[in-house]
Motif scaffolding. Structure first.
Motif, short mmCIF file in Angstrom:
data_model
loop_
_atom_site.label_atom_id
_atom_site.label_comp_id
_atom_site.label_asym_id
_atom_site.label_seq_id
_atom_site.Cartn_x
_atom_site.Cartn_y
_atom_site.Cartn_z
N SER A 34 23.26 46.62 53.12
CA SER A 34 23.03 45.28 53.67
C SER A 34 24.26 44.38 53.58
CB SER A 34 21.86 44.61 52.94
OG SER A 34 22.17 44.38 51.58
N GLU A 35 25.32 44.84 52.95
CA GLU A 35 26.45 43.99 52.64
C GLU A 35 27.62 44.16 53.62
OE1 GLU A 35 27.89 43.01 48.37
OE2 GLU A 35 29.15 44.66 49.06
N ASP A 36 28.31 43.06 53.87
CA ASP A 36 29.58 43.09 54.61
C ASP A 36 30.62 42.37 53.77
OD1 ASP A 36 31.55 43.38 56.51
OD2 ASP A 36 30.83 41.75 57.78
N MET A 37 31.28 43.11 52.90
CA MET A 37 32.24 42.54 51.97
C MET A 37 33.52 42.13 52.69
SD MET A 37 33.40 41.43 49.23
CE MET A 37 31.93 41.70 48.26
N GLN A 38 33.89 40.86 52.56
CA GLN A 38 35.08 40.34 53.22
C GLN A 38 36.16 39.88 52.25
OE1 GLN A 38 33.79 37.38 56.05
NE2 GLN A 38 32.42 38.79 57.12
N LEU A 39 35.93 40.08 50.95
CA LEU A 39 36.94 39.72 49.96
C LEU A 39 37.90 40.89 49.76
CD1 LEU A 39 34.59 38.03 47.34
CD2 LEU A 39 36.19 36.89 48.87
N PRO A 40 39.18 40.70 50.01
CA PRO A 40 40.14 41.82 49.95
C PRO A 40 40.11 42.58 48.63
CG PRO A 40 41.16 39.87 50.91
CD PRO A 40 39.82 39.43 50.41
N GLU A 41 39.92 41.87 47.51
CA GLU A 41 39.97 42.54 46.21
C GLU A 41 38.77 43.44 45.95
OE1 GLU A 41 38.71 38.19 45.19
OE2 GLU A 41 39.68 39.28 46.82
N PHE A 42 37.70 43.31 46.76
CA PHE A 42 36.49 44.12 46.55
C PHE A 42 36.21 45.09 47.70
CE2 PHE A 42 34.90 40.23 44.07
CZ PHE A 42 35.44 40.71 42.88
N VAL A 43 36.95 45.03 48.78
CA VAL A 43 36.66 45.85 49.96
C VAL A 43 36.66 47.34 49.64
CG1 VAL A 43 37.61 46.61 52.17
CG2 VAL A 43 37.35 44.18 51.72
N SER A 44 37.57 47.76 48.78
CA SER A 44 37.70 49.19 48.47
C SER A 44 36.77 49.67 47.37
CB SER A 44 39.14 49.52 48.09
OG SER A 44 39.52 48.81 46.93
N SER A 45 35.99 48.76 46.75
CA SER A 45 35.10 49.14 45.66
C SER A 45 33.97 50.03 46.17
CB SER A 45 34.49 47.90 45.00
OG SER A 45 33.45 48.26 44.11
N PRO A 46 33.71 51.16 45.50
CA PRO A 46 32.61 52.03 45.93
C PRO A 46 31.24 51.39 45.76
CG PRO A 46 33.46 52.76 43.81
CD PRO A 46 34.40 51.69 44.31
#
Length: 381
Positions: A34-46
């Protein structure tokens, strides 16, 4: 709006209570979906998702919240992604009974204290700022600045016993609100004169208990469905909740003693109230009195249609959210939580709805996510 999934240990608690396939590893794919992460520091988090309907961004960061984070670091707490690896019945009313279930029991809610601090040494949300030309220009032209903020822009999840970190859910949530709040909770006039700060510059620290042990109820007032129900939240009936909130106050006291807060000249004396004057100020007895006078709801009411095994008499729905004994009826909202989650309840409710959609359609829409995160280490493993 604050995005909070709750602690991984919340869902392990659900699983241990008999909610098969509701453990953290089972629900995590639905959070990610359900998420669309747009924070650069968290985009790559599994642990984070991309392309879902709920966009995650940070927006305006107030100076008060930056100091709040600095204070936490000074006390030895890590700055973290708390959504990642770890989060540091009916009465006798002559109504035909189709299924005799404990609907309305097990009511749970988060309670907390609003601890205000007056200061003009940092930028806070106040009438002058709200009316400033520069703030209006920033918002109208760029969608940025203080008017773009929610005012609650910092949050921490803390254990009273730090040795329990990584083993169980946190005890306390602390939210930093860079504004002084008016009497939005309906305090009596006499209490409000003392507890509600006059309009001006300052901020509020909201101390919340994450896993209350007190239990309330919702019951029908009459056979008329439009009559308001009888709601008894039974707040603080379990004295352990009071003690936990006192523990949260002790952390707040420590925060006020850190350099960022001392530099603002903040004092605990703003919370010296006449209605608890029979107790020594800042003693446990004083804070217990204070809590029982002015603790307020977080409006996170849950758990009155508890999910669990069909043979558990305390449950209303099974683990696919079907109401026991009634064909073709499910409950899909926060009332099915076996126990309240640690923190804001909006996002766990979205997760429940995503799972319900899969149950109803008979599909597994997160199989690809489940495969992708199969190898990642989870704190509850």
């Amino acid at each position: 709006m604050q995005y909070t999934r709750g602690s991984p240990w919340d869902y392990e608690e659900w699983k241990k209570a008999g909610c098969d396939r509701w453990g953290y590893r089972d629900v995590l794919p639905y959070f990610i979906k359900s998420e669309d992460m747009q924070l650069p520091e968290f985009v790559s988090s599994p642990f984070r998702g991309k392309g879902g309907p709920l966009a995650m961004s940070s927006g305006y960061k107030s100076e008060a919240t930056q100091l709040f984070i600095q204070a936490g670091q000074e006390l030895g707490y890590n700055r973290t992604d708390y959504n990642g690896y770890d989060q540091e019945g009916f009465g006798e009313l002559d109504i035909p009974v189709v299924a005799d279930l404990p609907v309305g029991e097990n009511l749970q809610d988060h309670m907390g204290l609003l601890m205000h601090s007056k200061t003009d040494k940092v930028e806070t949300l106040n009438a002058d700022l709200m009316q400033s030309v520069w703030a209006k220009i920033k918002y109208r032209l760029f969608g940025t600045g203080p008017l773009s903020a929610t005012s609650a822009d910092g949050s921490a999840f803390l254990h009273l016993d730090r040795n329990k970190k990584g083993h169980v859910y946190p005890d306390i949530q602390i939210i930093n609100i860079f504004a002084l709040l008016p009497n939005i909770f309906g305090f009596t006039e006499a209490t409000a004169r003392e507890i509600v700060p006059v309009p001006g510059k300052g901020f509020t620290i909201y101390i919340l208990i994450t896993k209350p042990l007190s239990r309330g109820s919702i019951k029908l007032r009459s056979k008329d469905a439009f009559d308001y129900p009888l709601i008894d939240p039974n707040y603080l009936s379990d004295t352990r909740d009071v003690k936990t909130l006192v523990g949260g106050v002790r952390i707040w006291e420590k925060i006020l003693q850190t350099r960022p807060y001392q530099d603002m000249g903040l004092k605990e004396d703003e919370h010296k109230m006449s209605f608890c004057s029979q107790h020594e100020f800042r003693s446990n007895a004083y804070w217990e009195c204070y809590i029982r006078h002015v603790a307020v709801t977080a409006y996170h009411l849950t758990s009155t249609c508890k999910m669990g095994p069909e043979n558990d008499p305390s449950t209303v729905v099974d683990t696919q959210l079907r109401v026991k004994g009634i064909k073709g009826l499910r409950v899909v909202d926060a009332s099915i939580f076996p126990n309240i989650t640690s923190g804001n309840t909006n996002i766990p409710t979205v997760m429940v709805a995503e799972r319900a959609a899969d149950f109803i359609r008979g599909v597994d829409s997160v199989e690809h996510i489940r495969k992708r995160i199969k190898s990642i280490k989870i704190v509850t493993d």
